[in-house]
Design a protein around this motif. Structure first.
Motif, PDB file in Angstrom:
ATOM      1  N   SER A 197     -18.629 -37.970  19.917  1.00 30.70           N
ATOM      2  CA  SER A 197     -19.415 -37.360  20.997  1.00 30.70           C
ATOM      3  C   SER A 197     -20.913 -37.330  20.713  1.00 30.70           C
ATOM      4  N   ARG A 198     -21.297 -37.655  19.504  1.00 30.43           N
ATOM      5  CA  ARG A 198     -22.704 -37.546  19.105  1.00 30.43           C
ATOM      6  C   ARG A 198     -23.614 -38.329  20.040  1.00 30.43           C
ATOM      7  N   GLY A 199     -24.630 -37.649  20.551  1.00 33.21           N
ATOM      8  CA  GLY A 199     -25.614 -38.296  21.407  1.00 33.21           C
ATOM      9  C   GLY A 199     -25.172 -38.527  22.833  1.00 33.21           C
ATOM     10  N   ARG A 200     -23.947 -38.185  23.148  1.00 34.77           N
ATOM     11  CA  ARG A 200     -23.442 -38.357  24.496  1.00 34.77           C
ATOM     12  C   ARG A 200     -23.624 -37.061  25.291  1.00 34.77           C
ATOM     13  N   PRO A 201     -23.474 -37.089  26.619  1.00 35.23           N
ATOM     14  CA  PRO A 201     -23.653 -35.854  27.390  1.00 35.23           C
ATOM     15  C   PRO A 201     -22.752 -34.713  26.929  1.00 35.23           C
ATOM     16  N   CYS A 202     -21.546 -35.047  26.463  1.00 37.06           N
ATOM     17  CA  CYS A 202     -20.609 -34.014  25.992  1.00 37.06           C
ATOM     18  C   CYS A 202     -20.687 -33.888  24.472  1.00 37.06           C
ATOM     19  N   ASP A 203     -21.851 -33.628  23.952  1.00 34.62           N
ATOM     20  CA  ASP A 203     -22.078 -33.593  22.503  1.00 34.62           C
ATOM     21  C   ASP A 203     -21.484 -32.318  21.904  1.00 34.62           C
ATOM     22  N   TYR A 204     -20.542 -32.480  20.979  1.00 33.72           N
ATOM     23  CA  TYR A 204     -19.866 -31.365  20.301  1.00 33.72           C
ATOM     24  C   TYR A 204     -20.364 -31.168  18.872  1.00 33.72           C
ATOM     25  N   THR A 205     -21.351 -31.933  18.435  1.00 32.30           N
ATOM     26  CA  THR A 205     -21.685 -31.942  17.002  1.00 32.30           C
ATOM     27  C   THR A 205     -22.175 -30.593  16.495  1.00 32.30           C
ATOM     28  N   GLY A 206     -22.613 -29.719  17.381  1.00 35.20           N
ATOM     29  CA  GLY A 206     -23.057 -28.394  16.963  1.00 35.20           C
ATOM     30  C   GLY A 206     -22.016 -27.305  17.168  1.00 35.20           C
ATOM     31  N   ILE A 207     -20.768 -27.694  17.414  1.00 36.38           N
ATOM     32  CA  ILE A 207     -19.687 -26.716  17.634  1.00 36.38           C
ATOM     33  C   ILE A 207     -18.592 -26.986  16.613  1.00 36.38           C
ATOM     34  N   SER A 208     -18.495 -26.159  15.596  1.00 38.86           N
ATOM     35  CA  SER A 208     -17.497 -26.332  14.545  1.00 38.86           C
ATOM     36  C   SER A 208     -16.313 -25.391  14.767  1.00 38.86           C
ATOM     37  N   TYR A 209     -15.239 -25.622  14.027  1.00 36.24           N
ATOM     38  CA  TYR A 209     -14.117 -24.682  14.055  1.00 36.24           C
ATOM     39  C   TYR A 209     -14.580 -23.285  13.648  1.00 36.24           C
ATOM     40  N   ASP A 210     -15.498 -23.214  12.660  1.00 42.60           N
ATOM     41  CA  ASP A 210     -16.006 -21.894  12.239  1.00 42.60           C
ATOM     42  C   ASP A 210     -16.748 -21.215  13.387  1.00 42.60           C
ATOM     43  N   ASP A 211     -17.533 -21.988  14.143  1.00 42.76           N
ATOM     44  CA  ASP A 211     -18.215 -21.414  15.309  1.00 42.76           C
ATOM     45  C   ASP A 211     -17.213 -20.848  16.301  1.00 42.76           C
ATOM     46  N   LEU A 212     -16.145 -21.580  16.524  1.00 41.02           N
ATOM     47  CA  LEU A 212     -15.154 -21.166  17.504  1.00 41.02           C
ATOM     48  C   LEU A 212     -14.315 -19.993  17.013  1.00 41.02           C
ATOM     49  N   ARG A 213     -14.248 -19.819  15.705  1.00 40.61           N
ATOM     50  CA  ARG A 213     -13.580 -18.630  15.163  1.00 40.61           C
ATOM     51  C   ARG A 213     -14.499 -17.410  15.211  1.00 40.61           C
ATOM     52  N   SER A 214     -15.791 -17.654  15.259  1.00 36.49           N
ATOM     53  CA  SER A 214     -16.761 -16.551  15.288  1.00 36.49           C
ATOM     54  C   SER A 214     -17.104 -16.116  16.700  1.00 36.49           C
ATOM     55  N   HIS A 215     -17.004 -17.032  17.654  1.00 38.84           N
ATOM     56  CA  HIS A 215     -17.398 -16.755  19.035  1.00 38.84           C
ATOM     57  C   HIS A 215     -16.255 -17.140  19.959  1.00 38.84           C
ATOM     58  N   SER A 216     -15.971 -16.303  20.925  1.00 38.11           N
ATOM     59  CA  SER A 216     -14.858 -16.543  21.840  1.00 38.11           C
ATOM     60  C   SER A 216     -15.317 -17.436  22.986  1.00 38.11           C
ATOM     61  N   GLY A 217     -15.407 -18.734  22.695  1.00 37.96           N
ATOM     62  CA  GLY A 217     -15.817 -19.707  23.699  1.00 37.96           C
ATOM     63  C   GLY A 217     -17.254 -20.154  23.515  1.00 37.96           C
ATOM     64  N   VAL A 218     -17.468 -21.474  23.330  1.00 44.58           N
ATOM     65  CA  VAL A 218     -18.794 -22.053  23.147  1.00 44.58           C
ATOM     66  C   VAL A 218     -18.902 -23.274  24.058  1.00 44.58           C
ATOM     67  N   ARG A 219     -19.993 -23.388  24.793  1.00 46.75           N
ATOM     68  CA  ARG A 219     -20.148 -24.506  25.733  1.00 46.75           C
ATOM     69  C   ARG A 219     -20.779 -25.724  25.068  1.00 46.75           C
ATOM     70  N   TRP A 220     -20.299 -26.904  25.507  1.00 43.95           N
ATOM     71  CA  TRP A 220     -21.065 -28.105  25.214  1.00 43.95           C
ATOM     72  C   TRP A 220     -22.048 -28.332  26.363  1.00 43.95           C
ATOM     73  N   PRO A 221     -23.124 -29.085  26.184  1.00 48.97           N
ATOM     74  CA  PRO A 221     -23.500 -29.714  24.922  1.00 48.97           C
ATOM     75  C   PRO A 221     -24.146 -28.724  23.955  1.00 48.97           C
ATOM     76  N   ARG A 222     -23.787 -28.859  22.697  1.00 47.91           N
ATOM     77  CA  ARG A 222     -24.517 -28.203  21.606  1.00 47.91           C
ATOM     78  C   ARG A 222     -24.578 -29.219  20.471  1.00 47.91           C
ATOM     79  N   ARG A 223     -25.775 -29.664  20.211  1.00 50.43           N
ATOM     80  CA  ARG A 223     -25.965 -30.739  19.249  1.00 50.43           C
ATOM     81  C   ARG A 223     -26.113 -30.179  17.842  1.00 50.43           C
ATOM     82  N   GLU A 224     -25.889 -31.036  16.877  1.00 54.08           N
ATOM     83  CA  GLU A 224     -25.979 -30.624  15.477  1.00 54.08           C
ATOM     84  C   GLU A 224     -27.325 -29.966  15.198  1.00 54.08           C
ATOM     85  N   GLY A 225     -27.283 -28.795  14.580  1.00 53.17           N
ATOM     86  CA  GLY A 225     -28.492 -28.051  14.274  1.00 53.17           C
ATOM     87  C   GLY A 225     -28.886 -27.049  15.331  1.00 53.17           C
ATOM     88  N   GLU A 226     -28.316 -27.149  16.522  1.00 51.66           N
ATOM     89  CA  GLU A 226     -28.626 -26.198  17.594  1.00 51.66           C
ATOM     90  C   GLU A 226     -27.753 -24.954  17.478  1.00 51.66           C
TER      91      GLU A 226
END
Length: 784
Positions: free
Chosen positions: A561-590
């Protein structure tokens, strides 16, 4: 029965729960809904496991209650922005009860002497692999077809996409998402250049007007409708405009209800567009700077006066004017679209007019101002993103050789291995190829086409025929599984870990809570096992699918998904365990996601970036790279339209009524889970049909009597309800197949609405036309 830990009303009767009024711009108040097994309280629960509900496209955050290694209940998550703790009846009752029924498949089955008998995993997979290898050697990759779902996890879709497109190299891949949300994707791609919903559910909190086009939100997304009801109960409620032939609960609270004849949506939409243009309700600087195609749109809309549209659609001309005025004068309009548009004639052209109205008013990317071309299934978005259907992963363009080369490099295969030489095979074509004998290996996962596809008698014949080797993996022995050569028992919700993305690009992690029953395995484990037994390899000799579990696959998907409109590179499993729902796009480092797309009015229509070069909305003909480049869209949205053509099968003297299908609030798809939840089964145990009081009186029908509804393809028999529905229209819910009926019920008393529907599809999205078929009604007997 289900006992709640706090006294609560019966949620099959009080469907949307108690009101929590709030005003525009205020946060939606929390209300935590809970259901536990009989006699249990929250103190009895051993642990709560993070998940999200998969019984509609809302994706409500929830926790699964576990006791003694079993799922015993569910509660909503108050910190989840999607539901703020709420759950609908399907989530409360069917999510966990639908998984723990004694009818679950627990061992593989293989066909011997015409009967399905238990087998080991090695025997079942051995049969699959032997047939697959033989066909690949003798015929090639075009012998293989895969038909999947909108209910797997992202990781499973991506694994399936890689093994199908890079392992086998077949273009014959689609999902039942073709039946419910293909037009959502097509309309977004045709207008904006790529898939992805522009708006978010929080726009309900901010809008001044809410337009629902063919979207019975009260039945399809009960929690989202609760949000609307809470806004309506508070100060500054939004005005509501509804386009639906039935007087649904949504229509009953509407300021304007346009009860259109099925199949006439485009005529209505062109009239609304014309009114906005004629009354100068246009943001001219926005349109000039950020769109193309205004002259063509104006030309297509010019003849559609409110009077002409009223005559074609069967609605009041003043109602069209009132609806247009609301849209043209409100500062914040949210539009939602669903199956009433998607499964009807000229579906993509109709849905694109919703996009056009918002572009004409410059109403995108702001709180309360946007579009939700809705999904019908919980993980339909992931199927489209990951390419388990006819799309390429990461919203790549199959006509763009650079996009194909990107995937080939990522997967380590020759670009020629990835099918991109012709249009991908859509679902109705796929079954036609099975019927004609060119597809001889068909793998069906987590869906039930023997009930959900159009013209069911034909589909049953296709699946019964000996020419194709049919594999089905599912939770239960569905009507489709009963016709398979090999049946694989699958793990489901709560029994495996994975991610999924709802209709507003919100990603949730669903953790494994309990072990699956017997020998059932996750869909991911099944796909990886098949890939290893087939020894699919990259060109350098390494494994094509080198993953051990879902998180490995998810990391690979992030890279895809990197660089595409649906970029998931900034959404990890740890993020999803910490927050109840995260929207894409979220790019690496964001650290922040984008809630609303296109706030900058820059659209992914550059020729190098777009997901499609577009199509003629009337014929479906591809625009092609050369013609698209000549348009020079360069980041502008496209105002696309088509002339009105009308329904494929209009009524006539022999079949004088228009037949349309839809959902019950209590059931999901073919009732595989909801029909096994006692509360929901009791609330809606059997099929029915609806006609208007005018038609009942004119033809001598009585409420409750047994009737036969017949089309040129088949018939159903059901009790009649005289209801608030447009005259000349017949409605039936599409959930009711035959898994819980006596043997041979489809011949004696057929109940599946798709016995009647037609094998036709939209020229662009290829979505079947479930909403318009010509039928007649006959008396069978008195009320029972």
């Amino acid at each position: 029965m289900v006992t709640k830990t706090m006294p609560q009303p019966d949620r099959t009767a009080d469907i949307w729960g108690g009101r929590k009024p709030f005003g525009r711009g205020e946060p939606w108040p929390t209300r935590v809904d809970t259901a536990l097994a009989d006699g249990l309280s929250e103190h009895d629960v051993d642990r709560w496991v993070r998940s999200a509900c998969v019984l509609c496209s809302s994706g409500c955050g929830c926790d699964i209650a576990v006791k003694d290694g079993r799922m015993v209940g569910i509660r909503g998550r108050a910190d989840d922005a999607i539901n703020r703790g709420r759950l609908g009846p399907k989530g409360l009752y069917a999510s966990w009860q639908g998984m723990r029924n004694a009818d679950r498949l627990t061992t593989p089955l293989v066909r011997e002497g015409g009967e399905l008998v238990p087998a080991s995993w090695d025997e079942a997979m051995g049969r699959i692999v032997r047939r697959s290898r033989a066909l690949l050697d003798e015929v090639g990759p075009l012998s293989h077809g895969f038909y999947t779902s909108g209910q797997l996890f992202l990781e499973e879709y991506y694994a399936l996409a890689v093994l199908g497109k890079a392992g086998i190299g077949t273009p014959h891949m689609d999902g039942n998402t073709r039946l419910c949300t293909a037009t959502a994707a097509s309309a977004l791609k045709e207008t904006f250049g790529a898939d992805g919903q522009p708006a978010c559910y929080e726009d309900v909190d901010e809008c001044e007007a809410l337009f629902l086009y063919g979207h019975n939100m009260a039945a399809t997304q009960t929690v989202l409708w609760s949000r609307v009801l809470d806004r309506l109960a508070g100060p500054n409620p939004p005005r509501i405009v509804v386009v639906d032939p039935r007087e649904t609960p949504v229509a009953r609270v509407a300021d304007v209800h346009l009860a259109v004849r099925p199949g006439t949506n485009l005529a209505l939409m062109l009239a609304l567009v014309r009114e906005v243009l004629q009354n100068d309700w246009v943001d001219e600087p926005y349109v000039a700077a950020h769109t193309l195609g205004l002259d063509e749109l104006r030309e297509n809309a010019e003849e559609w006066t409110p009077e002409r549209a009223a005559e074609v659609c069967g609605v009041d001309a003043d109602g069209i004017r009132r609806a247009a005025r609301i849209f043209g004068t409100a500062e914040r309009v949210l539009s939602t679209v669903l199956q009433g548009f998607y499964q009807s004639s000229q579906a993509t052209a109709s849905a694109c007019q919703v996009n056009n109205l918002h572009l004409l008013r410059g109403m995108l990317g702001r709180p309360g101002a946007g579009i939700l071309q809705m999904n019908g299934q919980p993980t339909a978005q992931n199927n489209r993103e990951c390419g388990a259907d006819g799309d390429l992963p990461g919203f790549r363009n199959w006509e763009n050789p650079d996009h194909v080369a990107e995937l080939a490099a990522l997967w380590g295969v020759d670009p020629l291995k990835i099918p991109h030489w012709a249009d991908p095979t859509h679902a109705l074509q796929l079954f036609r190829y099975v019927e004609q004998g060119s597809i001889r290996f068909l793998w069906i996962s987590a869906t039930n086409p023997a009930v959900s596809m159009p013209q069911l008698a034909r589909i049953r014949d296709i699946l019964r025929a000996s020419g194709a080797f049919v594999v089905v993996q599912d939770l239960y022995l569905t009507e489709t599984a009963e016709l398979a050569d090999v049946v694989l028992p699958a793990a489901g919700w709560g029994e495996k870990t994975g991610t999924f993305t709802n209709a507003t690009r919100t990603v949730h992690l669903s953790e494994k809570a309990v072990d699956p029953p017997g020998q059932a395995r996750s869909d991911l484990a099944i796909f990886l096992d098949y890939a290893r037994r087939m020894d699919f390899r990259r060109d350098d000799g390494r494994e094509l699918l080198p993953w051990d579990g879902p998180e490995d696959v998810y990391r690979a998907w992030q890279e895809c998904s990197r660089g595409r409109p649906c970029d998931y590179t900034g959404i990890s499993y740890d993020d999803l365990r910490s927050h109840s729902g995260v929207r894409w796009p979220r790019r690496e480092g964001e650290e922040q996601s984008v809630d609303r797309l296109y706030a900058d009015a820059v659209f992914p229509t550059h020729v190098d970036d777009c997901e499609t070069y577009g199509h003629d909305l009337l014929t479906g003909a591809s625009v092609g790279e050369q013609a698209f480049t000549a348009l020079r869209p360069d980041g502008r949205a496209l105002l696309k339209a088509a002339p009105y053509a009308g329904p494929h099968e209009p009524p006539d003297d022999a079949y004088p009524f228009r037949f349309t299908t839809g959902r019950s609030v209590y059931h999901f798809h073919t009732r595989t889970k909801t029909g096994r939840a006692p509360e929901l089964a009791d609330a809606a145990p059997a099929v029915w049909v609806e006609i208007s009081p005018t038609d009942a009186e004119a033809h001598g029908f009585e409420d409750g009597e047994l009737v036969e509804v017949r089309s040129r393809r088949g018939r159903i028999v059901a009790p009649l309800r005289v209801a608030d529905i447009a005259a000349g229209t017949v409605f039936a819910p599409f959930h009711y197949g035959y898994w819980d009926a006596p043997e041979g019920a489809e011949e004696r008393h057929p109940t599946a609405a798709n016995e009647l529907t037609i094998t036709e599809w939209d020229p662009v999205s290829k979505q079947p036309v479930f909403k318009t078929a010509a039928v007649r009604i006959d008396h069978i007997g008195p009320a029972r």
